[in-house]
Design an enzyme around this catalytic site. Structure first.
Site, PDB file in Angstrom:
ATOM      1  N   LYS A  53      47.648  42.349  30.185  1.00  0.00           N
ATOM      2  CA  LYS A  53      47.384  41.082  31.131  1.00  0.00           C
ATOM      3  C   LYS A  53      46.997  39.844  30.142  1.00  0.00           C
ATOM      4  O   LYS A  53      47.335  38.831  30.601  1.00  0.00           O
ATOM      5  CB  LYS A  53      46.308  41.525  32.149  1.00  0.00           C
ATOM      6  CG  LYS A  53      46.614  42.645  32.798  1.00  0.00           C
ATOM      7  CD  LYS A  53      45.447  43.437  33.562  1.00  0.00           C
ATOM      8  CE  LYS A  53      46.085  44.529  34.612  1.00  0.00           C
ATOM      9  NZ  LYS A  53      45.208  45.316  35.084  1.00  0.00           N
ATOM     10  N   GLN A  97      38.789  46.036  35.600  1.00  0.00           N
ATOM     11  CA  GLN A  97      39.696  47.171  34.980  1.00  0.00           C
ATOM     12  C   GLN A  97      39.073  48.655  35.521  1.00  0.00           C
ATOM     13  O   GLN A  97      38.078  48.817  35.206  1.00  0.00           O
ATOM     14  CB  GLN A  97      40.019  46.942  33.776  1.00  0.00           C
ATOM     15  CG  GLN A  97      41.224  48.160  33.122  1.00  0.00           C
ATOM     16  CD  GLN A  97      42.505  47.800  33.792  1.00  0.00           C
ATOM     17  OE1 GLN A  97      43.034  46.676  33.987  1.00  0.00           O
ATOM     18  NE2 GLN A  97      43.307  48.699  34.205  1.00  0.00           N
ATOM     19  N   ASP A 120      43.024  41.039  41.892  1.00  0.00           N
ATOM     20  CA  ASP A 120      43.766  42.185  42.027  1.00  0.00           C
ATOM     21  C   ASP A 120      43.867  42.401  43.654  1.00  0.00           C
ATOM     22  O   ASP A 120      44.822  43.583  43.857  1.00  0.00           O
ATOM     23  CB  ASP A 120      42.766  43.411  41.342  1.00  0.00           C
ATOM     24  CG  ASP A 120      43.061  43.882  40.070  1.00  0.00           C
ATOM     25  OD1 ASP A 120      44.505  43.499  39.613  1.00  0.00           O
ATOM     26  OD2 ASP A 120      42.711  44.409  39.401  1.00  0.00           O
TER      27      ASP A 120
END
Ligand code: NAP
Length: 289
Positions: A53, A97, A120
């Site tokens: 990322k 995460q 997300d």
């Protein structure tokens, strides 16, 4: 031979498009979009995903902030950091995460993220807006699958789409997207589905997101089906320097004999998830500006 749905190639195209938009934003006197990433603990796979990322942020010209915490951090402290990021006007979007250590509630943490910074696309509000006509931020992995189908000009309208795996992160939101945006007729299978093959054999488009290598075998897939393998499981491989390789849920070599299009693992849905994260961050920044 089927056409390979090359997530790496499409993801590179998307990142090149985003890079141009970022250059235009900067030329207009705006700052670059800014993504923050929280990672807790030292899970090897999570660190690899986060590295990917960050690499993507650098490629498109985003600013990024990495916040790393020990696995012993309390839920309360982590929630405080989330609140700070919610309030920080220099941060356009952020992710926490997963997985998180067991003493921290994933739902509590994700639901504390402001919906307009939830790049997300995990927050209930963003899940709920999948079927709205102008959603802001879409759940990243299913959005990546939709984008891959779109960019390969695969017609989804009126097709039978069978999704195996009904999680909140992948299968369930994808079912809504394939039905609402893709206009497919959707069957959503999960671990209580009886006679899985009777469903998968009807699929014009088969998406598998379970985490069980070789769950889908050639006899479960009809001739000409489009096969998208979301699964990524680390399996031991002594020939690799790392000692493992990534395996999807589909028996790639044999299912390829039936499929018209198929994703590789790795190099299929994984890079598309990162591309979606970049698209969401750009949208969040445009919203913020
Ligand atoms: P998850 O939360 O564990 O969900 C797995 C789903 O599969 C659940 O809905 C479960 O059913 C269902 N299932 C379990 N066994 C089954 C069986 N035998 N037949 C049919 N369905 C079954 O996992 P996830 O987060 O959705 O991830 C799934 C896989 O995708 C994992 O390998 C993960 O690493 C991978 N993934 C990849 C990406 C990427 O970017 N490539 C992104 C996200 C996830 P129940 O609902 O009944 O439990």
């Amino acid at each position: 031979m089927p056409t390979l749905l090359d997530g790496r190639k499409i993801s590179s195209e998307i990142k090149a498009e985003i890079k141009l938009k970022v250059e235009k934003m900067k030329a207009a006197g705006q700052r670059a979009p800014h993504l923050a990433i929280i990672i807790v603990g030292d899970d090897g796979a999570s660190h690899t995903y986060v590295d990917g990322k960050i690499k993507a942020c650098k490629a498109v010209g985003f600013d990024y902030t990495l916040m790393q915490f020990a696995p012993t951090i309390s839920e309360e402290k982590l929630l405080k950091h989330v609140d700070q990021l919610n309030a920080d006007s220099d941060i356009d979007g952020f992710i926490v995460q997963l997985p998180l250590p067991e003493h921290i509630s994933v739902e509590k943490v994700t639901e504390s993220i402001s919906p307009e910074k939830d790049v997300d696309g995990f927050v209930n509000q963003n899940f709920g807006s999948i079927t709205s006509d102008s959603p802001l931020l879409m759940p990243a992995t299913p959005f990546g699958v939709m984008e891959l189908l779109k960019r390969y000009e695969i017609d989804t309208k009126g097709k039978n789409c069978v999704i195996v795996g009904a999680s909140r992160l992948v299968g369930a939101p994808l079912a809504l997207m394939m039905s609402h945006t893709g206009h497919s007729t959707v069957t959503l299978c999960h671990k209580y589905t009886t006679d899985l093959a009777s469903h998968t054999k009807k699929a014009d488009i088969l998406v598998v997101a379970v985490g069980k290598p070789n769950l889908i075998t050639q006899d479960m897939v009809k001739e000409g089906a489009v096969v998208i393998d979301v699964g990524t499981t680390r399996v031991v491989d002594a020939t690799k320097k790392s000692g493992f390789k990534l395996s999807g849920d589909v028996d790639f070599d044999n299912v390829s004999k039936n499929a018209s299009f198929i994703t590789p693992v790795p190099g299929g849905v994984g890079p598309m998830t990162i591309a979606s994260l970049m698209i969401n961050t750009l949208r969040a920044a445009q919203y913020n500006h």
